[in-house]
Write an enzyme that holds these catalytic residues in place. Sequence first.
Site, PDB file in Angstrom:
ATOM      1  N   CYS A 293       0.709  -1.357   0.063  1.00  0.00           N
ATOM      2  CA  CYS A 293      -0.094   0.042  -0.051  1.00  0.00           C
ATOM      3  C   CYS A 293       0.737   1.314  -0.109  1.00  0.00           C
ATOM      4  CB  CYS A 293      -1.033  -0.117   1.128  1.00  0.00           C
ATOM      5  SG  CYS A 293      -0.551  -0.852   2.501  1.00  0.00           S
ATOM      6  N   ARG A 322       7.461 -10.650   5.388  1.00  0.00           N
ATOM      7  CA  ARG A 322       7.148 -10.486   6.650  1.00  0.00           C
ATOM      8  C   ARG A 322       7.756 -11.358   7.510  1.00  0.00           C
ATOM      9  NH1 ARG A 322       0.368  -9.658   6.099  1.00  0.00           N
ATOM     10  NH2 ARG A 322       0.756  -8.094   4.361  1.00  0.00           N
ATOM     11  N   GLN A 340       1.231 -11.237  -3.266  1.00  0.00           N
ATOM     12  CA  GLN A 340      -0.159 -10.951  -3.309  1.00  0.00           C
ATOM     13  C   GLN A 340      -0.681 -10.319  -4.536  1.00  0.00           C
ATOM     14  OE1 GLN A 340      -0.703  -8.010   0.103  1.00  0.00           O
ATOM     15  NE2 GLN A 340      -1.477  -9.426   1.320  1.00  0.00           N
ATOM     16  N   ASP A 342      -2.393  -8.004  -5.470  1.00  0.00           N
ATOM     17  CA  ASP A 342      -2.877  -6.788  -4.662  1.00  0.00           C
ATOM     18  C   ASP A 342      -3.587  -5.841  -5.695  1.00  0.00           C
ATOM     19  OD1 ASP A 342      -3.177  -5.400  -2.323  1.00  0.00           O
ATOM     20  OD2 ASP A 342      -1.190  -5.255  -1.935  1.00  0.00           O
ATOM     21  N   HIS A 344      -4.998  -1.354  -4.920  1.00  0.00           N
ATOM     22  CA  HIS A 344      -5.235  -0.240  -4.507  1.00  0.00           C
ATOM     23  C   HIS A 344      -6.102   0.597  -5.169  1.00  0.00           C
ATOM     24  CE1 HIS A 344      -1.911  -1.690  -2.194  1.00  0.00           C
ATOM     25  NE2 HIS A 344      -2.512  -1.763  -1.159  1.00  0.00           N
ATOM     26  N   LYS A 425     -11.933  -4.591   7.765  1.00  0.00           N
ATOM     27  CA  LYS A 425     -11.752  -5.387   6.327  1.00  0.00           C
ATOM     28  C   LYS A 425     -12.789  -6.439   6.259  1.00  0.00           C
ATOM     29  CE  LYS A 425      -8.423  -8.102   8.463  1.00  0.00           C
ATOM     30  NZ  LYS A 425      -7.092  -9.071   8.273  1.00  0.00           N
ATOM     31  N   HIS A 471      -8.256  -1.583  -0.372  1.00  0.00           N
ATOM     32  CA  HIS A 471      -6.878  -2.378  -0.586  1.00  0.00           C
ATOM     33  C   HIS A 471      -7.863  -3.917  -0.584  1.00  0.00           C
ATOM     34  CE1 HIS A 471      -3.863   0.090   2.238  1.00  0.00           C
ATOM     35  NE2 HIS A 471      -5.201   0.667   2.337  1.00  0.00           N
TER      36      HIS A 471
END
Length: 604
Positions: A293, A322, A340, A342, A344, A425, A471
């Site tokens: 993000c 992570r 991911q 992902d 946004h 979320k 997200h």
Amino acid sequence: MPDEVVDEAAEAGLPLEAPEEPSLEILRHSAAHLLAAAVTQLFPGAQYDVGPPIEDGFFYNFRLPDGRHFSDEDLAALQARTAELAAQHIPFTREVMPRDDARALFAGMGQDFKVDIIDRLGESVDAVGVYRTGDFVDLCRGPHVPDSGWLQAVKLLRVAGVYWRGDERNEQLQRVYGTAWFSEQDLDAYLERLAEAERRDHRRLGRELQLFDFDATAPGMPYWLPNGVIVLNELLAFWRDEHQRRGYQEIMSPLINEKRLWEISGHWDHYRTEMFVMPVDEQTAYGVKPMNCPNAMVVYNMRRHSYRELPLRLSDCDILHRFERSGTLHGLLRARKFQQDDAHIFVTEEQIEAEYDRIFEITHRFYSLFDLRYAFRLGTRPDDFIGDVETWDRAEAALLRILERHAGAGGFGVDAGEGAFYGPKIDIMMEDAIGRSWQMGTIQLDFQLPRRFGCTYVDTDGAERTPAVIHRVIYGSLERFVGVLIEHFAGHLPLWLAPVQCELVPVQDDAPEVMAYIESLQQRLNAAGLRAVVNDHHGERMQARVRDAELRKVPYVVVVGRRDVERGDDVVRVRDTRHGAQVDLAVDSLAAQLIDEVRARRPS
RNA sequence: GCCGACGUAGCUCAGUGGUAGAGCAGCGGUUUCGUAAACCGCUGGCCGGGAGUUCGAAUCUCCCCGUCGGCUCCA
């Protein structure tokens, strides 16, 4: 998840009426008592906390004298003692006791946990249930089986250290897990089910099928092998295709950023312990990105935006790292390196709900492809949040409305305090082979990061306004998704994902006409876009090669020999390994059939 | 990170104080066979790493690393 708190409420209070026929839940609750009785006999001075039935079994938590811990030998001894107690047909007797008497009883026995539970009961409770099994006494509402003779099919499974009341700041207690059934046959069936789950384990299959592996120098960080990369690439190609046509624009961004970026985003304060941080000199440190993000915000800010551009959908499939705690790693399902799918999405507040509808549409499109079972879960404001409560409340209310529309009231769970630090979320939850629940996709609503990064758009009136950001990931992490797919399909991936879709096996690998034909066959299938390989492993018999292809879970195996070539009709015998069938097919039909299956992305 | 367990050949595992083993895989040879394992032979090991105990350690002790099952945490 402090489920122990819930369990305590179930433990203490007036006894419940026993039904005519004990349920499995009752049986398991009684088994927990019997286990605790065995523990108090073998470990005099042991204190017992809570021992509820759970799915497929039960557990009980203890504090052992002198800070002792259970070992596997202890487990065996407890198993033996529990069996002895079961053989003695000791009755379970219940009584109702005034609260103060019960407190005195347990205090007199030095059972601090029970005293604590009683002390935390509501004011209105003035009597509690107490059950006895021989010398063992427990605070309990029951109901229980009539006597311990019912508890013959009980197996203690494992020991574990668990934090008291589910909080890691508390002391660690000793837990024993077990399972209990009405009959030996049921118990055996359950153990067989566990064995089957083990055979589906993605870590085992991943190595056997040469999809991925790990090295000790990179714990939790999968190496994708050539076969696995095919699966990943197919999933991503499909993903890109579906997202491009829905107006997503893909970006790529640095994997590491100077600490300053993470300070702006809030990760430095709220997520730092889960980040890999690399100092480069005295003043500067870089953080490896745990999320995409912040860089999506950076990209957004690289130019000015008009309200006309919104919703602006920036997608991003970069690799994240992570620093997960060592004890939590679990193959692909819990990794330290993952990718991911992902995106946004920068939206005005009015656009939020419509955009969520679009995301739900994508979600259904993807998940229905695999015949996967999934559930939604709403995660709300955590203790460690940024922003203001009013904005959070507004965001949570919006998500609740959306969920009710898409999943129906009650068609989703709510996990209080489980939101991201920047926003609430909606998670998509799935189970692995042994029933553990994993978060897959997630759709998060964020009013904070765009504000922190000073993201704006020029509105119709010329004023600069801050967009909200959604997200969202659909697969979640590609690693986790592939892990769940492997277990779901027990390694038999859908044709469009199978690293080898069709394997060609010669009967006589020394016959030039057979080899020439089989090679031309491979070329025809490859030219049709199919992944076909020839297995001419020298020195093996055809049967061994078929077996080899079966073990590697190749969906289709074609055996070609002299007889086929001599017949000259271009018909081959096709083995469908997933359905255990064999069929004669013209090569053209075979190609057409496989192409059709790939195109439709049929799950099997 | 915490509790318990495990770590021996690429894989699955035997070996519990006295010269490191098996099956599969790999390699070489023989075989060319019609839908889940042909036959013979040969390679292959700092027994996870380090320290210690011992005349002697894969085996006993301690520390570290990794893995597995829980707990906590999470995509």
